[in-house]
Motif scaffolding. Structure first.
Motif, PDB file in Angstrom:
ATOM      1  N   HIS A  23     -17.701 -30.243 -20.708  1.00 38.62           N
ATOM      2  CA  HIS A  23     -16.858 -30.336 -19.497  1.00 38.62           C
ATOM      3  C   HIS A  23     -15.400 -30.223 -19.913  1.00 38.62           C
ATOM      4  CE1 HIS A  23     -15.112 -32.216 -15.798  1.00 38.62           C
ATOM      5  NE2 HIS A  23     -14.256 -32.692 -16.678  1.00 38.62           N
ATOM      6  N   HIS A  24     -14.667 -29.326 -19.235  1.00 37.43           N
ATOM      7  CA  HIS A  24     -13.215 -29.215 -19.408  1.00 37.43           C
ATOM      8  C   HIS A  24     -12.591 -29.162 -18.014  1.00 37.43           C
ATOM      9  CE1 HIS A  24     -13.545 -28.296 -23.720  1.00 37.43           C
ATOM     10  NE2 HIS A  24     -14.545 -27.497 -23.390  1.00 37.43           N
ATOM     11  N   ASP A  25     -11.535 -29.924 -17.780  1.00 36.99           N
ATOM     12  CA  ASP A  25     -10.892 -29.872 -16.462  1.00 36.99           C
ATOM     13  C   ASP A  25      -9.383 -29.760 -16.594  1.00 36.99           C
ATOM     14  OD1 ASP A  25      -9.624 -32.507 -16.470  1.00 36.99           O
ATOM     15  OD2 ASP A  25     -11.581 -33.377 -16.074  1.00 36.99           O
ATOM     16  N   SER A  26      -8.752 -29.449 -15.471  1.00 35.71           N
ATOM     17  CA  SER A  26      -7.308 -29.176 -15.465  1.00 35.71           C
ATOM     18  C   SER A  26      -6.462 -30.432 -15.547  1.00 35.71           C
ATOM     19  CB  SER A  26      -6.939 -28.381 -14.201  1.00 35.71           C
ATOM     20  OG  SER A  26      -7.365 -29.060 -13.032  1.00 35.71           O
ATOM     21  N   ALA A  27      -7.106 -31.613 -15.516  1.00 32.15           N
ATOM     22  CA  ALA A  27      -6.366 -32.859 -15.737  1.00 32.15           C
ATOM     23  C   ALA A  27      -6.319 -33.201 -17.220  1.00 32.15           C
ATOM     24  CB  ALA A  27      -7.011 -33.997 -14.957  1.00 32.15           C
ATOM     25  N   GLY A  28      -6.853 -32.293 -18.062  1.00 33.61           N
ATOM     26  CA  GLY A  28      -6.798 -32.484 -19.502  1.00 33.61           C
ATOM     27  C   GLY A  28      -7.972 -33.240 -20.085  1.00 33.61           C
ATOM     28  N   ASN A  29      -9.043 -33.418 -19.305  1.00 28.25           N
ATOM     29  CA  ASN A  29     -10.206 -34.152 -19.784  1.00 28.25           C
ATOM     30  C   ASN A  29     -11.215 -33.199 -20.419  1.00 28.25           C
ATOM     31  OD1 ASN A  29      -9.488 -36.850 -18.643  1.00 28.25           O
ATOM     32  ND2 ASN A  29      -9.616 -35.706 -16.731  1.00 28.25           N
ATOM     33  N   HIS A  30     -11.752 -33.589 -21.563  1.00 24.85           N
ATOM     34  CA  HIS A  30     -12.765 -32.815 -22.269  1.00 24.85           C
ATOM     35  C   HIS A  30     -13.886 -33.773 -22.662  1.00 24.85           C
ATOM     36  CE1 HIS A  30      -9.714 -29.669 -22.554  1.00 24.85           C
ATOM     37  NE2 HIS A  30      -8.894 -30.586 -23.039  1.00 24.85           N
ATOM     38  N   ALA A  31     -15.113 -33.397 -22.380  1.00 27.77           N
ATOM     39  CA  ALA A  31     -16.231 -34.287 -22.691  1.00 27.77           C
ATOM     40  C   ALA A  31     -17.492 -33.473 -22.903  1.00 27.77           C
ATOM     41  CB  ALA A  31     -16.445 -35.294 -21.558  1.00 27.77           C
ATOM     42  N   VAL A  32     -18.422 -34.068 -23.640  1.00 24.76           N
ATOM     43  CA  VAL A  32     -19.770 -33.519 -23.748  1.00 24.76           C
ATOM     44  C   VAL A  32     -20.679 -34.408 -22.914  1.00 24.76           C
ATOM     45  CG1 VAL A  32     -21.691 -32.961 -25.279  1.00 24.76           C
ATOM     46  CG2 VAL A  32     -19.337 -32.607 -26.054  1.00 24.76           C
ATOM     47  N   VAL A  33     -21.297 -33.823 -21.899  1.00 30.09           N
ATOM     48  CA  VAL A  33     -22.194 -34.550 -21.007  1.00 30.09           C
ATOM     49  C   VAL A  33     -23.551 -34.643 -21.689  1.00 30.09           C
ATOM     50  CG1 VAL A  33     -23.194 -34.644 -18.702  1.00 30.09           C
ATOM     51  CG2 VAL A  33     -20.938 -33.597 -19.042  1.00 30.09           C
ATOM     52  N   ARG A  34     -24.047 -35.867 -21.892  1.00 32.43           N
ATOM     53  CA  ARG A  34     -25.308 -36.098 -22.589  1.00 32.43           C
ATOM     54  C   ARG A  34     -26.254 -36.924 -21.722  1.00 32.43           C
ATOM     55  NH1 ARG A  34     -21.219 -37.106 -26.470  1.00 32.43           N
ATOM     56  NH2 ARG A  34     -21.280 -35.659 -28.252  1.00 32.43           N
ATOM     57  N   PRO A  35     -27.558 -36.834 -21.959  1.00 33.16           N
ATOM     58  CA  PRO A  35     -28.505 -37.706 -21.250  1.00 33.16           C
ATOM     59  C   PRO A  35     -28.167 -39.172 -21.505  1.00 33.16           C
ATOM     60  CG  PRO A  35     -29.675 -35.924 -22.344  1.00 33.16           C
ATOM     61  CD  PRO A  35     -28.257 -35.848 -22.826  1.00 33.16           C
ATOM     62  N   GLY A  36     -28.298 -39.977 -20.467  1.00 33.00           N
ATOM     63  CA  GLY A  36     -28.004 -41.399 -20.602  1.00 33.00           C
ATOM     64  C   GLY A  36     -26.546 -41.747 -20.420  1.00 33.00           C
ATOM     65  N   GLU A  37     -25.713 -40.759 -20.079  1.00 33.77           N
ATOM     66  CA  GLU A  37     -24.308 -41.006 -19.802  1.00 33.77           C
ATOM     67  C   GLU A  37     -23.966 -40.458 -18.427  1.00 33.77           C
ATOM     68  OE1 GLU A  37     -22.793 -40.475 -24.440  1.00 33.77           O
ATOM     69  OE2 GLU A  37     -22.019 -39.153 -22.866  1.00 33.77           O
ATOM     70  N   VAL A  38     -23.190 -41.207 -17.655  1.00 29.81           N
ATOM     71  CA  VAL A  38     -22.760 -40.724 -16.356  1.00 29.81           C
ATOM     72  C   VAL A  38     -21.355 -40.160 -16.489  1.00 29.81           C
ATOM     73  CG1 VAL A  38     -21.906 -43.001 -15.629  1.00 29.81           C
ATOM     74  CG2 VAL A  38     -22.436 -41.263 -13.910  1.00 29.81           C
ATOM     75  N   ASN A  39     -21.156 -38.988 -15.930  1.00 27.63           N
ATOM     76  CA  ASN A  39     -19.849 -38.340 -15.928  1.00 27.63           C
ATOM     77  C   ASN A  39     -19.426 -38.142 -14.480  1.00 27.63           C
ATOM     78  OD1 ASN A  39     -19.221 -37.148 -18.924  1.00 27.63           O
ATOM     79  ND2 ASN A  39     -21.412 -37.356 -18.529  1.00 27.63           N
TER      80      ASN A  39
END
Length: 367
Positions: free
Chosen positions: A99-115
């Motif tokens: 996940h990349h967004d224009s607010a500068g957030n970067h994340a890897v979405v994994r099972p067992g995690e809520v994004n």
């Protein structure tokens, strides 16, 4: 996730005989298949919105996908696209998504995690399955923001969600409270969202908030809600006034399903493409703002690839409602750097009017 449906199918409602002999009434909302972009598009099963029912609480969009063979379909590759007036929830059963967004957030979405991403006044983001993902399976959910909060500043949250055992299964509560478990995630209307795994032959009776309406979305196995069989990827709806619901695993393998619910969302919204507003004119403004941003092929291989420098694009993105995503890498080197908005429909957009929060066993959708 972006709503990429360009030619939505016409749907017809037909009455059927009521099937609830006792207990809570159950209304079945049948999913419809929607290709999620690309030449080898993966297919998502969309249960909300439908003509039959547009909301469960503030939940207004439910896409279920997988198990998807990434080698055959190319997996998920959704270029930067905009959102307004909503929160997105990504919940995975298998695989990973960047996940990349224009607010500068970067994340890897994994099972067992809520994004959870709050679009608020405007944000854009991209979603791409990781290179080492072989099978992708999960859901994408949207919750409409109330009028008082729909211009909230964009934000992003990521939390690990504990899996809590009970007799006959487990529960992972990613939004709200269920079975004595509460999520720390903030929402702007009262909601619940949880994954439940139920062992073969097991039965679960769980207490629910009587001011909430609820939906059950089956991912795996076979279950009956209040004695009503639920088809895979379909949504079984129960209205307000219930204090407890019973689910039974009727199959020969462990079952997995989502419980979604919330207080009925009584505001009228206009929902088109990836935007939620209150008037057609507002939606047109959102679209114009997105189209006025960085050109689609500013950094691609198209004829306008040299249209502006990266610095100029950064300035244009910063000045726009939606900003600009950094870090998106497509599976297709010839792909767009952002998704252009569809052409506005000729007919005037109308608000989505949801039926009363009462289950109607006699209703169903025929695709």
């Amino acid at each position: 996730m972006s709503n990429l449906s360009e030619n939505p199918e016409a749907l017809a409602l037909e009455p059927v005989e009521p099937r609830c002999a006792g207990g809570a009434k159950v209304e079945i909302v049948t999913s419809r298949n929607v290709p999620l972009g690309g030449l080898r598009a993966m297919t998502v099963h969309r249960t909300l919105p439908q003509r039959q029912r547009s909301f469960v609480g503030a939940w207004c969009f439910v896409d279920h996908y997988g198990p998807d063979d990434v080698a055959a379909t190319g997996g998920m590759d959704v270029a930067p696209h905009p959102h307004t007036g909503l929160q997105t929830v990504s919940w995975l059963f298998e695989g990973e998504i960047t996940h990349h967004d224009s607010a500068g957030n970067h994340a890897v979405v994994r099972p067992g995690e809520v994004n959870l991403m709050t679009a608020g006044n405007g944000i854009c983001h991209s979603e791409v399955s990781t290179q080492d993902t072989t099978v992708l399976q999960g859901v994408q959910l949207w919750a409409a923001l109330p009028d008082s909060d729909r211009f909230h500043a964009p934000m992003f949250e990521n939390y690990p969600v504990p899996r809590v055992a009970f007799d006959g299964g487990t529960v992972s509560v990613f939004i709200g409270s269920l079975l004595g478990v509460t999520s720390p995630i903030k929402t702007f209307t009262p909601l619940v969202g949880a994954e439940i795994n139920l062992e073969v032959g097991a039965s679960l009776t769980y207490e629910v908030n009587p001011s909430f309406e609820h939906g059950l979305v089956l991912d795996r196995g076979a279950v009956a809600l209040e004695g009503i069989e639920v088809g895979r990827t379909n949504l079984a709806y129960t209205g307000i006034g219930e204090t407890r619901l019973t689910v039974v695993n009727t199959g020969s393998e462990p079952a997995r399903f989502l419980v979604l619910g919330g207080e009925p969302f009584e505001e009228h919204i206009v929902m088109w493409w990836n935007f939620i507003g209150r008037t057609p004119e507002e939606i047109e403004k959102f679209r114009a703002d997105w189209e006025a941003g960085v050109p689609t092929d500013a950094f691609g291989d198209g004829p306008d690839a040299a249209y502006m420098t990266e610095r100029e694009a950064d300035l244009a993105g910063a000045a726009s409602r939606f900003g600009r995503v950094h870090g998106y890498v497509s599976h297709d080197p010839r792909g767009f750097s952002r998704i252009p908005a569809p052409v506005m429909p000729i007919v005037k957009l109308k608000p989505r009017i949801n039926p009363a929060p009462v289950a109607r066993p006699e209703m169903r959708i025929e695709q």
